[in-house]
Design a protein around this motif. Structure first.
Motif, mmCIF file in Angstrom:
data_model
loop_
_atom_site.group_PDB
_atom_site.id
_atom_site.type_symbol
_atom_site.label_atom_id
_atom_site.label_comp_id
_atom_site.label_asym_id
_atom_site.label_seq_id
_atom_site.Cartn_x
_atom_site.Cartn_y
_atom_site.Cartn_z
ATOM 1 N N ALA A 164 16.646 -14.804 -26.217
ATOM 2 C CA ALA A 164 18.075 -14.945 -25.961
ATOM 3 C C ALA A 164 18.612 -16.333 -26.246
ATOM 4 O O ALA A 164 19.826 -16.535 -26.284
ATOM 5 C CB ALA A 164 18.377 -14.575 -24.502
ATOM 6 N N ALA A 165 17.736 -17.304 -26.449
ATOM 7 C CA ALA A 165 18.168 -18.680 -26.695
ATOM 8 C C ALA A 165 16.987 -19.474 -27.229
ATOM 9 O O ALA A 165 15.823 -19.113 -26.998
ATOM 10 C CB ALA A 165 18.685 -19.317 -25.406
ATOM 11 N N PRO A 166 17.248 -20.562 -27.975
ATOM 12 C CA PRO A 166 16.151 -21.432 -28.396
ATOM 13 C C PRO A 166 15.425 -22.008 -27.182
ATOM 14 O O PRO A 166 16.054 -22.358 -26.180
ATOM 15 C CB PRO A 166 16.863 -22.536 -29.194
ATOM 16 C CG PRO A 166 18.150 -21.912 -29.645
ATOM 17 C CD PRO A 166 18.550 -21.019 -28.520
ATOM 18 N N LEU A 167 14.108 -22.095 -27.278
ATOM 19 C CA LEU A 167 13.279 -22.652 -26.208
ATOM 20 C C LEU A 167 12.691 -23.975 -26.662
ATOM 21 O O LEU A 167 12.599 -24.238 -27.867
ATOM 22 C CB LEU A 167 12.143 -21.688 -25.869
ATOM 23 C CG LEU A 167 12.541 -20.270 -25.437
ATOM 24 C CD1 LEU A 167 11.283 -19.411 -25.290
ATOM 25 C CD2 LEU A 167 13.336 -20.300 -24.142
ATOM 26 N N ASP A 168 12.287 -24.818 -25.706
ATOM 27 C CA ASP A 168 11.551 -26.003 -26.142
ATOM 28 C C ASP A 168 10.253 -25.538 -26.778
ATOM 29 O O ASP A 168 9.796 -24.416 -26.544
ATOM 30 C CB ASP A 168 11.354 -27.011 -25.015
ATOM 31 C CG ASP A 168 10.354 -26.575 -23.955
ATOM 32 O OD1 ASP A 168 9.223 -26.195 -24.304
ATOM 33 O OD2 ASP A 168 10.696 -26.640 -22.764
ATOM 34 N N LEU A 169 9.659 -26.358 -27.612
ATOM 35 C CA LEU A 169 8.553 -25.914 -28.457
ATOM 36 C C LEU A 169 7.382 -25.342 -27.656
ATOM 37 O O LEU A 169 6.756 -24.360 -28.066
ATOM 38 C CB LEU A 169 8.073 -27.069 -29.338
ATOM 39 C CG LEU A 169 9.112 -27.697 -30.272
ATOM 40 C CD1 LEU A 169 8.429 -28.656 -31.251
ATOM 41 C CD2 LEU A 169 9.904 -26.638 -31.025
ATOM 42 N N ALA A 170 7.074 -25.950 -26.520
ATOM 43 C CA ALA A 170 5.960 -25.462 -25.704
ATOM 44 C C ALA A 170 6.284 -24.095 -25.105
ATOM 45 O O ALA A 170 5.431 -23.191 -25.089
ATOM 46 C CB ALA A 170 5.638 -26.468 -24.607
ATOM 47 N N GLN A 171 7.509 -23.931 -24.624
ATOM 48 C CA GLN A 171 7.905 -22.636 -24.071
ATOM 49 C C GLN A 171 7.877 -21.556 -25.136
ATOM 50 O O GLN A 171 7.444 -20.419 -24.881
ATOM 51 C CB GLN A 171 9.312 -22.735 -23.473
ATOM 52 C CG GLN A 171 9.406 -23.522 -22.183
ATOM 53 C CD GLN A 171 10.841 -23.599 -21.692
ATOM 54 O OE1 GLN A 171 11.767 -23.891 -22.451
ATOM 55 N NE2 GLN A 171 11.037 -23.329 -20.419
ATOM 56 N N PHE A 172 8.352 -21.911 -26.330
ATOM 57 C CA PHE A 172 8.336 -20.932 -27.414
ATOM 58 C C PHE A 172 6.912 -20.493 -27.709
ATOM 59 O O PHE A 172 6.639 -19.299 -27.820
ATOM 60 C CB PHE A 172 8.969 -21.509 -28.681
ATOM 61 C CG PHE A 172 8.836 -20.585 -29.864
ATOM 62 C CD1 PHE A 172 9.768 -19.581 -30.079
ATOM 63 C CD2 PHE A 172 7.762 -20.697 -30.740
ATOM 64 C CE1 PHE A 172 9.629 -18.702 -31.152
ATOM 65 C CE2 PHE A 172 7.616 -19.821 -31.812
ATOM 66 C CZ PHE A 172 8.556 -18.821 -32.019
ATOM 67 N N ARG A 173 6.004 -21.435 -27.834
ATOM 68 C CA ARG A 173 4.628 -21.084 -28.188
ATOM 69 C C ARG A 173 3.997 -20.198 -27.120
ATOM 70 O O ARG A 173 3.383 -19.174 -27.430
ATOM 71 C CB ARG A 173 3.802 -22.356 -28.393
ATOM 72 C CG ARG A 173 2.532 -22.125 -29.226
ATOM 73 C CD ARG A 173 1.401 -21.467 -28.446
ATOM 74 N NE ARG A 173 0.945 -22.315 -27.367
ATOM 75 C CZ ARG A 173 0.180 -21.891 -26.351
ATOM 76 N NH1 ARG A 173 -0.159 -20.605 -26.259
ATOM 77 N NH2 ARG A 173 -0.200 -22.727 -25.409
ATOM 78 N N THR A 174 4.147 -20.548 -25.859
ATOM 79 C CA THR A 174 3.507 -19.765 -24.803
ATOM 80 C C THR A 174 4.144 -18.383 -24.661
ATOM 81 O O THR A 174 3.473 -17.427 -24.282
ATOM 82 C CB THR A 174 3.570 -20.495 -23.462
ATOM 83 O OG1 THR A 174 4.937 -20.814 -23.154
ATOM 84 C CG2 THR A 174 2.760 -21.782 -23.504
#
Length: 319
Positions: free
Chosen positions: A163-173
């Protein structure tokens, strides 16, 4: 198994592209775009092989937007005849030569020249990157609103993009809970984003660079160069030249623009061999599914018929 499935992919694709061009050649019978210098640029990198599909893509979009001028990046194959056709149907567009794009530390090919041109020229105009393998099927209020509010927009990669861009660590996990994966370059990069030192302050969402909006005044090459250097440290310099790195860079760039618009996937989608709902407004016909079950031809025919009968921007209102 049909005889067609026994043909090598490249031969099937070439044959299907030829058939598709024949099916849409009456796009040349539709009214030309009437360009407007109003702060919006519709930008595409094209060559002689996609002139007709491109005209479907740009005319069907412009018919819904009713604004903007056209700029093209010649991939090196446009002929004099092609340019004459484009001049007639696209309002004598500005045509840039791919050889004139200054690469600097960035790799050549893989649509990097297209991406860099946008970053270099987005300061005073809103730039929309449009692939030739797209068709606009209906009203696009989300795009009009994004342009009016000068917010970048992104075509999501799939229904699970988020639903929205995540910080890189959140995106990866979230996207790759088991950690680094191999395979396609996009997967290899995305599954390692948390290893980048700037991970807490950079953001990312999985999108598709086949259709993307870059707000006027947004960040240019320095941010993209920093991200590229980070990827090079993770995967090596050779990885930067693989097809797909530009798409990751485009996703990253827009994800780090202020409050980007994520186009709702039920209306703006990539075609993966499945049908679409009546609410679909924009379809990107990607890769090996481009000519699957004549879906691309059917969508193009709908758009062409609309252009022929339209009393909208491309017709009377644009004159």
């Amino acid at each position: 198994m049909g005889i067609n499935s026994l043909l090598p992919y490249r031969l099937r694709n070439r044959r299907d592209a030829t058939r598709h061009a024949r099916a849409i050649e009456d796009i040349l019978q539709t009214p030309p775009v009437i360009p407007r210098n109003d702060g919006l640029v519709l930008f595409s990198m094209i060559g002689t092989a996609v002139i007709l599909p491109y005209l479907v893509a740009v005319k069907s979009l412009w018919n819904q937007l009713g604004r903007g001028r056209i700029v093209l990046l010649d991939d090196g194959t446009l002929t004099g005849r092609d340019k004459a056709v484009l001049a007639r149907h696209c309002g004598d567009p500005e045509i840039l030569a791919i050889r004139d794009v200054k690469l600097g530390p960035f790799p050549a090919g893989g649509t990097w020249e297209r991406f860099l041109t946008i970053l270099d020229r987005r300061q005073h105009e809103y730039w929309v990157q449009l692939n030739s393998d797209t068709v606009t099927m209906g009203p696009v209020p989300d795009i009009l609103q994004a342009i009016a509010s000068n917010r970048s927009f992104i075509l999501l990669g799939d229904t699970e993009a988020g639903a929205a861009p995540l910080d890189l660590a959140q995106f990866r996990t979230t996207r790759y809970p088991d950690g680094p994966e191999e395979g396609h370059i996009q997967t290899r990069i995305e599954s390692r984003l948390d290893l980048i030192p700037e991970a807490p302050r950079w953001h990312y969402i999985r999108g598709c660079s086949g259709f993307a909006g870059f707000a006027a005044g947004g960040q240019g090459r320095p941010l993209a160069a920093s991200f590229m250097k980070a990827i090079e440290k993770l995967l090596g310099s050779e990885a930067l030249s693989e097809w797909g790195t530009e798409q990751v860079a485009s996703n990253f760039q827009i994800s780090n623009d202020p409050n980007p618009v994520l186009l709702p996937y039920e209306r703006y989608l990539n075609y993966w061999g499945e049908g679409w709902s009546k609410e679909a407004a924009f379809i990107h016909f990607v890769g090996t599914y481009r000519y699957h079950q004549d879906a691309y031809k059917r969508a193009s025919r709908i758009a062409i018929d609309e252009l022929k009968s339209s009393t909208g921007w491309l017709g009377q209102k644009g004159q």
